[in-house]
Write an enzyme that holds these catalytic residues in place. Structure first.
Site, mmCIF file in Angstrom:
data_model
loop_
_atom_site.group_PDB
_atom_site.id
_atom_site.type_symbol
_atom_site.label_atom_id
_atom_site.label_comp_id
_atom_site.label_asym_id
_atom_site.label_seq_id
_atom_site.Cartn_x
_atom_site.Cartn_y
_atom_site.Cartn_z
ATOM 1 N N TYR A 92 0.824 -1.125 -0.292
ATOM 2 C CA TYR A 92 0.232 -0.039 -0.092
ATOM 3 C C TYR A 92 0.901 1.416 -0.167
ATOM 4 O O TYR A 92 1.508 1.602 0.405
ATOM 5 C CB TYR A 92 -1.121 0.107 0.899
ATOM 6 C CG TYR A 92 -1.838 1.080 1.065
ATOM 7 C CD1 TYR A 92 -2.919 0.714 0.423
ATOM 8 C CD2 TYR A 92 -2.192 2.142 2.115
ATOM 9 C CE1 TYR A 92 -4.364 1.443 0.300
ATOM 10 C CE2 TYR A 92 -3.112 3.251 2.473
ATOM 11 C CZ TYR A 92 -4.175 3.155 1.392
ATOM 12 O OH TYR A 92 -4.932 3.382 0.827
ATOM 13 N N GLN A 187 -0.968 -5.481 1.005
ATOM 14 C CA GLN A 187 -1.544 -5.040 0.304
ATOM 15 C C GLN A 187 -0.980 -6.334 -1.608
ATOM 16 O O GLN A 187 -1.996 -6.356 -2.061
ATOM 17 C CB GLN A 187 -1.691 -3.729 -0.675
ATOM 18 C CG GLN A 187 -2.686 -3.622 -1.737
ATOM 19 C CD GLN A 187 -2.470 -1.787 -2.476
ATOM 20 O OE1 GLN A 187 -3.238 -1.311 -2.274
ATOM 21 N NE2 GLN A 187 -1.092 -1.735 -3.331
ATOM 22 N N HIS A 301 4.575 -6.260 10.883
ATOM 23 C CA HIS A 301 4.058 -6.093 9.553
ATOM 24 C C HIS A 301 5.356 -6.039 8.865
ATOM 25 O O HIS A 301 5.017 -6.290 7.383
ATOM 26 C CB HIS A 301 3.498 -4.837 9.706
ATOM 27 C CG HIS A 301 2.721 -4.548 8.401
ATOM 28 N ND1 HIS A 301 1.708 -5.192 7.954
ATOM 29 C CD2 HIS A 301 2.610 -3.953 7.115
ATOM 30 C CE1 HIS A 301 0.880 -5.529 6.678
ATOM 31 N NE2 HIS A 301 1.003 -4.471 5.953
#
Length: 327
Positions: A92, A187, A301
């Site tokens: 993203y 994403q 992440h």
């Protein structure tokens, strides 16, 4: 710190997300509309005097409704015949980056097609693809762009681009179109899950800390962007929740996962506030194909980082025969 369910509960967790009755018809129609436009594939080599072992090409192909999308193609310079390919989708806010970044997959002997993200590519890596389609009111970012209707939602366009990137890979003479693996993080992992389901014949999916999964839960357990963009939108548009969740159901990785066939390797960081672990396990537990997941208890992440890369290389070596460039 851990902010989600304990691992034992994550293993058993199932999302409440349900696919709309016309989910398959929606995507079949969407892809048919865009495939009515010529792919219009072009490649132009980008040369660097010090880069001798890898060739890089600036790629353009037509994505959603014939709108141009950029990509990089990187191949081993020694390649003499069509080779297996890794098609990679970007996280993203990022884009395809610089021509001479991301050389790992070509260095390992594979063709590497890295798709740009339309309208993104400014937050942390450069992009070169516009999103010419307008939308109604939205929160800054991409999560609520056109969210009032699945026909206008931003991810309808981006997922279609991801499918057309596979079409483009299959049309490139340097690539063996029967030997394609999909790779993405965040994403990019969500795009890989969707594109693999919408494109039969994919050999493998590598979905690292996937985003775009289990929207109903995600927006209630994290206040981190990008999911928080949807929360902000609903805080203002208080009476649109049913409409918004209906739109999101067409793009949820859980609904794609339940239709999957290709073998998949997931990864998850148990301290990840951006792609909360339960949302990752929601897609993993719903996944209908052969699957495995790497669990990183102390990571967020970034997931497994280089360890995920090494695992992917090991899997690819077992999936694909050695090419002349990698012997």
């Amino acid at each position: 710190m851990n902010t989600d369910l304990p691992l034992a509960e994550l293993i058993e967790y199932r999302s409440a997300q349900q696919a709309p009755d016309d989910f398959d018809e929606f995507w079949n129609r969407t892809l048919a509309e865009s495939r009515a436009f010529e792919l219009d594939l072009t490649l132009s080599e980008v040369l660097h005097p010090s880069l001798r072992e890898i060739r890089t090409f600036d790629v353009t192909f037509n994505g959603f409704h014939g709108q141009p999308v950029k990509a990089w193609l990187r191949i081993p310079a020694a390649a003499t015949e069509p080779m297996p390919a890794v098609v990679q989708y970007v996280g993203y806010g990022g884009g395809r980056g610089h021509a001479f970044e991301s050389l790992l997959w070509a260095a390992a002997g594979y063709a590497h097609l890295q798709m740009d993200n339309r309208g993104q590519g400014s937050a942390w890596s450069v992009g070169h693809t516009a999103d010419p389609t307008g939308s109604g009111p939205q929160i800054p970012g991409f999560m609520t762009r056109g969210i009032h209707d699945p026909e206008t939602y931003y991810y309808r366009r981006l997922i279609t681009d991801a499918v057309r990137a596979i079409d483009a890979a299959g049309a490139i003479t340097a690539i063996d179109g029967t030997q394609i693996a999909l790779l993405g993080g965040s994403q990019g992992a969500g795009l890989a899950l969707a594109a693999a389901v919408l494109t039969p014949g994919i050999r493998a999916i590598f979905a690292r800390v996937p985003f775009l999964c289990d929207f109903p839960r995600a927006i209630t357990i994290t206040d981190r962007a990008p999911y928080y963009e949807i929360t902000q939108y609903l805080a203002v548009h208080r009476h649109e929740a049913d409409r918004v969740f209906r739109t999101l159901s067409y793009f949820d990785g859980v609904n794609f996962a339940s239709r999957a066939q290709a073998p998949a390797w997931f990864s998850v960081g148990l301290m990840d506030p951006t792609s909360p672990p339960s949302t990752v396990f929601a897609a993993f537990n719903a996944y209908a194909g052969v699957k495995d997941i790497a669990v990183w208890p102390h990571n967020a992440h970034e997931g497994g980082g280089i360890e995920d890369d090494m695992m992917t290389l090991d899997v690819l070596a077992g999936l694909f025969p050695a090419t002349p460039a990698s012997r």
